[in-house]
Write an enzyme that holds these catalytic residues in place. Structure first.
Site, PDB file in Angstrom:
ATOM      1  N   GLU A 258      -1.274   6.540  -7.398  1.00 39.43           N
ATOM      2  CA  GLU A 258      -2.672   6.090  -7.319  1.00 39.43           C
ATOM      3  C   GLU A 258      -3.198   6.585  -5.991  1.00 39.43           C
ATOM      4  O   GLU A 258      -2.781   6.094  -4.931  1.00 39.43           O
ATOM      5  CB  GLU A 258      -2.748   4.555  -7.390  1.00 39.43           C
ATOM      6  CG  GLU A 258      -2.208   3.946  -8.672  1.00 39.43           C
ATOM      7  CD  GLU A 258      -3.013   4.305  -9.899  1.00 39.43           C
ATOM      8  OE1 GLU A 258      -4.094   4.904  -9.774  1.00 39.43           O
ATOM      9  OE2 GLU A 258      -2.543   4.004 -11.004  1.00 39.43           O
ATOM     10  N   CYS A 292     -10.186   2.168  -2.304  1.00 45.35           N
ATOM     11  CA  CYS A 292     -10.131   3.450  -3.013  1.00 45.35           C
ATOM     12  C   CYS A 292     -11.248   3.553  -4.039  1.00 45.35           C
ATOM     13  O   CYS A 292     -11.714   4.647  -4.355  1.00 45.35           O
ATOM     14  CB  CYS A 292      -8.783   3.607  -3.692  1.00 45.35           C
ATOM     15  SG  CYS A 292      -8.377   2.191  -4.738  1.00 45.35           S
ATOM     16  N   GLU A 395     -13.195  11.662   1.453  1.00 41.26           N
ATOM     17  CA  GLU A 395     -12.999  10.211   1.437  1.00 41.26           C
ATOM     18  C   GLU A 395     -12.995   9.704   2.883  1.00 41.26           C
ATOM     19  O   GLU A 395     -12.042   9.941   3.628  1.00 41.26           O
ATOM     20  CB  GLU A 395     -11.668   9.866   0.751  1.00 41.26           C
ATOM     21  CG  GLU A 395     -11.493   8.379   0.550  1.00 41.26           C
ATOM     22  CD  GLU A 395     -10.130   7.987  -0.004  1.00 41.26           C
ATOM     23  OE1 GLU A 395      -9.117   8.570   0.416  1.00 41.26           O
ATOM     24  OE2 GLU A 395     -10.090   7.086  -0.862  1.00 41.26           O
TER      25      GLU A 395
HETATM   26  P1  NAD Z   1      -1.149   6.813   3.300  1.00 43.69           P
HETATM   27  O1  NAD Z   1      -0.947   7.815   2.233  1.00 43.69           O
HETATM   28  O2  NAD Z   1      -1.316   7.298   4.696  1.00 43.69           O
HETATM   29  O3  NAD Z   1       0.085   5.795   3.352  1.00 43.69           O
HETATM   30  C1  NAD Z   1       0.479   5.048   2.227  1.00 43.69           C
HETATM   31  C2  NAD Z   1       1.949   4.717   2.333  1.00 43.69           C
HETATM   32  O4  NAD Z   1       2.719   5.922   2.252  1.00 43.69           O
HETATM   33  C3  NAD Z   1       2.348   4.050   3.654  1.00 43.69           C
HETATM   34  O5  NAD Z   1       3.323   3.068   3.383  1.00 43.69           O
HETATM   35  C4  NAD Z   1       2.938   5.205   4.438  1.00 43.69           C
HETATM   36  O6  NAD Z   1       3.851   4.830   5.441  1.00 43.69           O
HETATM   37  C5  NAD Z   1       3.616   5.993   3.341  1.00 43.69           C
HETATM   38  N1  NAD Z   1       3.840   7.411   3.641  1.00 43.69           N
HETATM   39  C6  NAD Z   1       3.074   8.236   4.399  1.00 43.69           C
HETATM   40  N2  NAD Z   1       3.602   9.479   4.416  1.00 43.69           N
HETATM   41  C7  NAD Z   1       4.735   9.439   3.659  1.00 43.69           C
HETATM   42  C8  NAD Z   1       5.711  10.401   3.292  1.00 43.69           C
HETATM   43  N3  NAD Z   1       5.631  11.675   3.706  1.00 43.69           N
HETATM   44  N4  NAD Z   1       6.729  10.005   2.497  1.00 43.69           N
HETATM   45  C9  NAD Z   1       6.813   8.724   2.057  1.00 43.69           C
HETATM   46  N5  NAD Z   1       5.929   7.774   2.380  1.00 43.69           N
HETATM   47  C10 NAD Z   1       4.886   8.120   3.165  1.00 43.69           C
HETATM   48  O7  NAD Z   1      -2.371   5.917   2.839  1.00 43.69           O
HETATM   49  P2  NAD Z   1      -3.102   4.786   3.666  1.00 43.69           P
HETATM   50  O8  NAD Z   1      -3.870   5.431   4.774  1.00 43.69           O
HETATM   51  O9  NAD Z   1      -2.133   3.705   3.968  1.00 43.69           O
HETATM   52  O10 NAD Z   1      -4.114   4.199   2.548  1.00 43.69           O
HETATM   53  C11 NAD Z   1      -5.365   4.722   2.294  1.00 43.69           C
HETATM   54  C12 NAD Z   1      -5.349   5.645   1.088  1.00 43.69           C
HETATM   55  O11 NAD Z   1      -4.846   4.948  -0.046  1.00 43.69           O
HETATM   56  C13 NAD Z   1      -6.736   6.114   0.693  1.00 43.69           C
HETATM   57  O12 NAD Z   1      -6.693   7.477   0.371  1.00 43.69           O
HETATM   58  C14 NAD Z   1      -7.054   5.302  -0.555  1.00 43.69           C
HETATM   59  O13 NAD Z   1      -7.987   5.866  -1.447  1.00 43.69           O
HETATM   60  C15 NAD Z   1      -5.704   5.191  -1.168  1.00 43.69           C
HETATM   61  N6  NAD Z   1      -5.662   4.061  -2.100  1.00 43.69           N
HETATM   62  C16 NAD Z   1      -5.653   4.325  -3.443  1.00 43.69           C
HETATM   63  C17 NAD Z   1      -5.653   3.279  -4.359  1.00 43.69           C
HETATM   64  C18 NAD Z   1      -5.641   3.551  -5.833  1.00 43.69           C
HETATM   65  O14 NAD Z   1      -5.361   2.611  -6.593  1.00 43.69           O
HETATM   66  N7  NAD Z   1      -5.911   4.750  -6.269  1.00 43.69           N
HETATM   67  C19 NAD Z   1      -5.653   1.951  -3.901  1.00 43.69           C
HETATM   68  C20 NAD Z   1      -5.666   1.729  -2.520  1.00 43.69           C
HETATM   69  C21 NAD Z   1      -5.659   2.788  -1.630  1.00 43.69           C
END
Ligand code: NAD
Length: 492
Positions: A258, A292, A395
């Site tokens: 997601e 999101c 975004e």
């Molecule tokens: P992010 O991708 O930076 O981090 C999300 C998670 O992934 C964190 O736990 C982070 O530590 C982990 N992560 C980061 N790099 C990684 C890697 N290389 N390998 C494994 N894990 C890794 O996202 P964020 O900044 O925490 O959240 C915001 C984003 O989430 C926005 O883009 C938003 O649109 C999206 N989001 C989507 C939904 C949906 O349902 N589509 C819902 C909520 C948020």
């Protein structure tokens, strides 16, 4: 209660039924985004810690009794988790507000009850789940079973930490899998409690594990590379999804993603603006726009453009920006300094792109002294004629929206679809035929007509294009978290 939470908590890893320290004794700090005070010191899981968590989850999966216990018994334990969450609702909401900077009222009224419901819903759902029967003439009978896959890595972002983790944990556990959860490094407080909540609910050791740390070259990457992990359910940024897919490819992991969004919120000239304006304000500024599903591109038909902009501006300026713990607050700070810098960099980009600033664009001037270090930004509204501008394409994930004019239905659809994302869309019209017509043409996973953010947990949730892979919700979550097995029996 004010955002002056002076308690510094120690957040440990939860592995095989125990809270344990990091094997490297390395700790990182988490700050209250409203004040910048340190609220937690968190144990960072090393490669060895992640390995222990994954092996514990594997043992709990292979040796049972989780996978093999009667489904009713398993689901009762998951429902018990939901009850404990509701018993601890106030504490969890308070922690979520302190950690994320979201209004306590939103966490208490919406997110914590929804988190409990996520668990209860999937426990109830899987209890009702049947399989299929395919008789072949008189000689053979085929039937299906839905069996658990194995060890799931559940990786979640910081904007709705508890809600999104339980949204994955519910179907994962109900289907009989075991889990290693990794919450976002910025917001680990509530998710870390899932360990003790699971234990109290009678869930066997090793079934639920929680590890903390960062993404690349840290806990997140160690987890997604681990050979014992069979499937990865991830919510976060599109670029992170790409990295995870690459890391998981070597061991051929099943993924559900997601990802990001940049939803069009389309307001036709026949829209009921009494409803459309307050809901569009919510869609723009709920959780400081860190959603999101945010309706961050507002497309407005030119005949009502000036009226809409004036009314939207007034409503945005009426929002109360302040202390997340204060019940009057509509909007808190952004989650972290790093994120604040990213969001405010778009104010500069907007200037360079000649966007017209309607309101906002700076720190609120009336914050009390104790919030002076918080990462606050006013609700910010731009108008731009060019849907290709970066502020209309990227975004921003903050309280920054752009209003874009359009003339015809065709143009509205063309602008709505002119994005790499396709998570959701919103349509405001009183014309039934148009509502259906446009809903079919906008390429996104969820379309809301004359509403926003309304969820039936049975319905599919997920994104077209770069907004995701797969769907969550009802049987869609279970497709991901189960293996369908066909059994063919000779009857003669
Ligand atoms: P992010 O991708 O930076 O981090 C999300 C998670 O992934 C964190 O736990 C982070 O530590 C982990 N992560 C980061 N790099 C990684 C890697 N290389 N390998 C494994 N894990 C890794 O996202 P964020 O900044 O925490 O959240 C915001 C984003 O989430 C926005 O883009 C938003 O649109 C999206 N989001 C989507 C939904 C949906 O349902 N589509 C819902 C909520 C948020």
């Amino acid at each position: 209660m004010k955002s002056v939470d002076t308690k510094v908590r120690e957040i440990k890893l939860f592995i095989d039924g125990e809270y344990v320290t990091s094997s490297s004794h390395s700790l990182f700090e988490v700050k209250n985004p409203a004040t910048q005070e340190v609220i937690a010191k968190v144990h960072e899981a090393t490669k060895e810690d992640v390995d222990r968590a994954c092996k514990a989850a594997r043992r709990a999966f292979e040796e049972g009794p989780w996978r093999t216990m009667p489904v009713k018994e398993r689901c009762e334990k998951i429902r018990r988790m939901a009850e404990i969450i509701m018993e601890r609702r106030e504490e969890l909401a308070r922690l979520e507000a302190t950690d994320v900077g979201k209004p306590y009222s939103v966490a208490f009224e919406k997110e914590i009850p929804r988190s409990a419901h996520n668990l209860k819903f999937f426990a109830d759902f899987i209890e009702q789940l049947g399989g299929e029967v395919y008789p072949m003439e008189e000689e053979y009978l085929n039937y299906t079973r839905y069996e658990p896959v194995g060890v799931a890595a559940l990786i979640t972002p910081w904007n709705l930490p508890f809600m999104l983790t339980t949204w994955k944990l519910g179907p994962c556990l109900a289907a009989g899998n075991t889990a290693v959860i990794k919450p976002a490094e910025a917001t680990p407080l509530t998710v870390s409690l899932l360990g003790e909540i699971a234990k109290e609910a009678g869930i066997p050791d090793g079934v639920v594990n929680v590890v903390h740390g960062f993404g690349p070259n840290s806990t997140g990457e160690f987890l997604t590379a681990h050979p014992e992990v069979d499937l990865i359910s991830f919510t976060g940024e599109t670029t992170t999804g790409k990295a995870i897919m690459k890391t998981g490819a070597d061991t051929l992991k099943r993924v559900s993603f997601e990802l990001g969004g940049k939803a069009a919120n389309i307001i036709f000239e026949d829209a009921d603006l009494h409803k459309a304006i307050p809901v569009s304000i919510q869609a723009a500024f709920l959780n400081s726009g860190q959603v999101c599903l945010a309706g961050s591109r507002i497309l407005v038909q030119r005949s009502i453009f000036d009226e809409f902009v004036a009314r939207f501006k007034k409503a945005a300026e009426e929002l109360v920006v302040g202390d997340p713990q204060d019940p009057r607050t509509n909007m808190g700070p952004l989650v972290s300094e790093e994120h604040y810098k990213k969001v405010t960099s778009y104010l500069e980009i907007a200037k360079q792109e000649n966007a017209t600033l309607i309101t906002g664009g700076k720190r609120p001037s009336n914050l009390p002294d104790y919030l002076k270090n918080g990462f606050y930004l006013e609700p910010t509204v731009y108008v731009h004629e060019n849907p290709e501008a970066r502020i209309c394409q990227e975004e921003i994930f903050g309280p920054v929206v752009t209003i874009i004019p359009f003339d015809t239905e065709e143009e509205a659809v063309q602008i709505a679809n002119n994005t790499q994302y396709g998570l959701n869309g919103v349509i405001w019209t009183e014309n039934l035929q148009r509502a259906h017509r446009i809903s079919h043409q906008v390429r996104a996973g969820t379309i809301w007509v004359n509403c926003w953010f309304v969820r039936d947990l049975r319905a599919p949730f997920g994104g077209f294009k770069k907004s995701g892979i797969g769907r969550e919700g009802g049987k869609h979550s279970l497709e991901f978290f189960t293996e369908a097995k066909n059994i063919c029996i000779a009857l003669q």
